[in-house]
Design a protein around this motif. Structure first.
Motif, PDB file in Angstrom:
ATOM      1  N   SER A 285      31.953  33.658  41.213  1.00  0.00           N
ATOM      2  CA  SER A 285      31.645  32.516  40.338  1.00  0.00           C
ATOM      3  C   SER A 285      32.604  31.373  40.672  1.00  0.00           C
ATOM      4  O   SER A 285      33.821  31.563  40.692  1.00  0.00           O
ATOM      5  CB  SER A 285      31.816  32.912  38.870  1.00  0.00           C
ATOM      6  OG  SER A 285      32.100  31.779  38.070  1.00  0.00           O
ATOM      7  N   SER A 286      32.052  30.182  40.912  1.00  0.00           N
ATOM      8  CA  SER A 286      32.942  29.068  41.271  1.00  0.00           C
ATOM      9  C   SER A 286      33.880  28.718  40.119  1.00  0.00           C
ATOM     10  O   SER A 286      35.030  28.342  40.348  1.00  0.00           O
ATOM     11  CB  SER A 286      32.135  27.853  41.735  1.00  0.00           C
ATOM     12  OG  SER A 286      31.247  27.434  40.744  1.00  0.00           O
ATOM     13  N   ASN A 287      33.430  28.852  38.873  1.00  0.00           N
ATOM     14  CA  ASN A 287      34.326  28.580  37.745  1.00  0.00           C
ATOM     15  C   ASN A 287      35.437  29.625  37.650  1.00  0.00           C
ATOM     16  O   ASN A 287      36.586  29.291  37.333  1.00  0.00           O
ATOM     17  CB  ASN A 287      33.539  28.544  36.431  1.00  0.00           C
ATOM     18  CG  ASN A 287      32.779  27.248  36.250  1.00  0.00           C
ATOM     19  OD1 ASN A 287      33.207  26.201  36.705  1.00  0.00           O
ATOM     20  ND2 ASN A 287      31.642  27.308  35.589  1.00  0.00           N
ATOM     21  N   VAL A 288      35.105  30.888  37.928  1.00  0.00           N
ATOM     22  CA  VAL A 288      36.135  31.932  37.957  1.00  0.00           C
ATOM     23  C   VAL A 288      37.121  31.642  39.087  1.00  0.00           C
ATOM     24  O   VAL A 288      38.332  31.818  38.934  1.00  0.00           O
ATOM     25  CB  VAL A 288      35.495  33.330  38.109  1.00  0.00           C
ATOM     26  CG1 VAL A 288      36.569  34.407  38.302  1.00  0.00           C
ATOM     27  CG2 VAL A 288      34.633  33.658  36.876  1.00  0.00           C
ATOM     28  N   GLN A 289      36.611  31.145  40.212  1.00  0.00           N
ATOM     29  CA  GLN A 289      37.496  30.824  41.337  1.00  0.00           C
ATOM     30  C   GLN A 289      38.501  29.738  40.969  1.00  0.00           C
ATOM     31  O   GLN A 289      39.681  29.826  41.333  1.00  0.00           O
ATOM     32  CB  GLN A 289      36.665  30.400  42.547  1.00  0.00           C
ATOM     33  CG  GLN A 289      35.894  31.558  43.158  1.00  0.00           C
ATOM     34  CD  GLN A 289      34.958  31.131  44.271  1.00  0.00           C
ATOM     35  OE1 GLN A 289      34.878  29.960  44.615  1.00  0.00           O
ATOM     36  NE2 GLN A 289      34.252  32.096  44.839  1.00  0.00           N
ATOM     37  N   ALA A 290      38.045  28.723  40.245  1.00  0.00           N
ATOM     38  CA  ALA A 290      38.969  27.671  39.800  1.00  0.00           C
ATOM     39  C   ALA A 290      40.070  28.273  38.925  1.00  0.00           C
ATOM     40  O   ALA A 290      41.263  27.973  39.092  1.00  0.00           O
ATOM     41  CB  ALA A 290      38.209  26.580  39.043  1.00  0.00           C
ATOM     42  N   LEU A 291      39.673  29.143  37.998  1.00  0.00           N
ATOM     43  CA  LEU A 291      40.637  29.769  37.098  1.00  0.00           C
ATOM     44  C   LEU A 291      41.605  30.660  37.869  1.00  0.00           C
ATOM     45  O   LEU A 291      42.828  30.596  37.666  1.00  0.00           O
ATOM     46  CB  LEU A 291      39.888  30.581  36.030  1.00  0.00           C
ATOM     47  CG  LEU A 291      40.750  31.511  35.173  1.00  0.00           C
ATOM     48  CD1 LEU A 291      41.881  30.764  34.494  1.00  0.00           C
ATOM     49  CD2 LEU A 291      39.881  32.236  34.154  1.00  0.00           C
ATOM     50  N   MET A 292      41.078  31.494  38.775  1.00  0.00           N
ATOM     51  CA  MET A 292      41.943  32.423  39.503  1.00  0.00           C
ATOM     52  C   MET A 292      42.901  31.677  40.426  1.00  0.00           C
ATOM     53  O   MET A 292      44.049  32.087  40.605  1.00  0.00           O
ATOM     54  CB  MET A 292      41.097  33.431  40.290  1.00  0.00           C
ATOM     55  CG  MET A 292      40.254  34.365  39.432  1.00  0.00           C
ATOM     56  SD  MET A 292      41.196  35.208  38.127  1.00  0.00           S
ATOM     57  CE  MET A 292      42.443  36.048  39.107  1.00  0.00           C
ATOM     58  N   TRP A 293      42.427  30.587  41.021  1.00  0.00           N
ATOM     59  CA  TRP A 293      43.306  29.767  41.862  1.00  0.00           C
ATOM     60  C   TRP A 293      44.459  29.228  41.018  1.00  0.00           C
ATOM     61  O   TRP A 293      45.628  29.278  41.434  1.00  0.00           O
ATOM     62  CB  TRP A 293      42.489  28.641  42.499  1.00  0.00           C
ATOM     63  CG  TRP A 293      43.251  27.715  43.384  1.00  0.00           C
ATOM     64  CD1 TRP A 293      44.490  27.916  43.925  1.00  0.00           C
ATOM     65  CD2 TRP A 293      42.819  26.431  43.839  1.00  0.00           C
ATOM     66  NE1 TRP A 293      44.855  26.823  44.693  1.00  0.00           N
ATOM     67  CE2 TRP A 293      43.844  25.906  44.657  1.00  0.00           C
ATOM     68  CE3 TRP A 293      41.660  25.675  43.638  1.00  0.00           C
ATOM     69  CZ2 TRP A 293      43.747  24.652  45.258  1.00  0.00           C
ATOM     70  CZ3 TRP A 293      41.572  24.436  44.241  1.00  0.00           C
ATOM     71  CH2 TRP A 293      42.601  23.929  45.052  1.00  0.00           C
ATOM     72  N   CYS A 294      44.153  28.753  39.811  1.00  0.00           N
ATOM     73  CA  CYS A 294      45.195  28.243  38.914  1.00  0.00           C
ATOM     74  C   CYS A 294      46.192  29.350  38.563  1.00  0.00           C
ATOM     75  O   CYS A 294      47.414  29.144  38.610  1.00  0.00           O
ATOM     76  CB  CYS A 294      44.547  27.668  37.653  1.00  0.00           C
ATOM     77  SG  CYS A 294      45.727  26.968  36.474  1.00  0.00           S
ATOM     78  N   ILE A 295      45.678  30.526  38.225  1.00  0.00           N
ATOM     79  CA  ILE A 295      46.549  31.662  37.900  1.00  0.00           C
ATOM     80  C   ILE A 295      47.443  31.994  39.092  1.00  0.00           C
ATOM     81  O   ILE A 295      48.640  32.254  38.935  1.00  0.00           O
ATOM     82  CB  ILE A 295      45.687  32.880  37.487  1.00  0.00           C
ATOM     83  CG1 ILE A 295      45.085  32.646  36.088  1.00  0.00           C
ATOM     84  CG2 ILE A 295      46.499  34.171  37.504  1.00  0.00           C
ATOM     85  CD1 ILE A 295      44.066  33.699  35.657  1.00  0.00           C
TER      86      ILE A 295
END
Length: 218
Positions: free
Chosen positions: A14-24
């Protein structure tokens, strides 16, 4: 700041999950992630809908705090709680450019790319693709990317000289943008910037992820 392990619900494609995981990853926070959504399902259960009535991913829980949904809100929460300047300054006046460009990317770039382009090119079977709609969508997307190109001619990163939350909201779509089979204008500044992002370990780990499972076939 000491904190509990974060819990993330959402599939890594999921691209939104990717944004979150990148931030984490950029913040160096410990996490557990559960595959939810798309082929994994699990986002229509009563338990999941009790956390997020929209049934969308990602959802984040930090310790015993209430679960949070909506990617932009989750990112601002993490940046505000665990980040600091220049990534997410505490002074509202200093933070405003990063917030402004993050919001710009979310409501312009992501909305112009994910549904209108990525879904039509990758998540639609070849025989059902609509080249006229794709061409019109690319024209809109490229008018938006021209704004980023001009901004990145003046600055190393989207909101200025430093890597900020704005770069996560903008940069997470660029892997797919540059990877899928579409005609692209020459973007020397966006390309330089994208190459810079690919040098970041958290970007490589969480964003440069195969999306083959999303590909539609005839």
């Amino acid at each position: 700041m000491s904190h509990h392990t974060l819990t993330v619900w959402g599939r890594k494609t999921s691209s939104n999950v990717q944004a979150l995981m990148w931030c984490i990853g950029e913040l160096g926070l410990p996490y557990e992630r559960y595959d939810v959504g798309h082929r994994f399902g699990g986002n229509d259960t009563p338990e999941f809908l009790a956390m997020n009535p929209n049934g969308t991913v990602p959802v984040l829980q930090d310790g015993l705090n209430q679960p949070i949904w909506e990617t932009g809100a989750i990112l601002r929460y993490l940046a505000g709680r665990y980040g600091d300047a220049p990534f997410w300054p505490s002074d509202p006046a200093v933070r405003a450019p990063a917030d402004q460009w993050a919001e710009w990317a979310k409501i312009n770039v992501t909305l112009a790319f994910t549904g209108p382009v990525f879904w039509r090119v990758v998540r639609t079977a070849p025989s059902r693709r609509d080249p006229v709609a794709i061409a019109a969508a690319l024209e809109k997307l490229h008018a938006i990317l021209a704004i980023a190109e001009a901004q990145l001619a003046r600055h190393a990163f989207l909101a200025g000289g430093d890597f900020t939350l704005a770069d996560i909201q903008f940069g997470h779509v660029l892997y797919r943008y540059f990877d899928i089979d579409i005609p692209r204008p020459s973007w020397p500044n966006v390309e330089r910037y994208y190459h810079q992002l690919t040098q970041r370990q958290a970007f490589r780990e969480h964003v440069m992820v195969s999306y083959d499972e999303l590909r539609a076939h005839d």
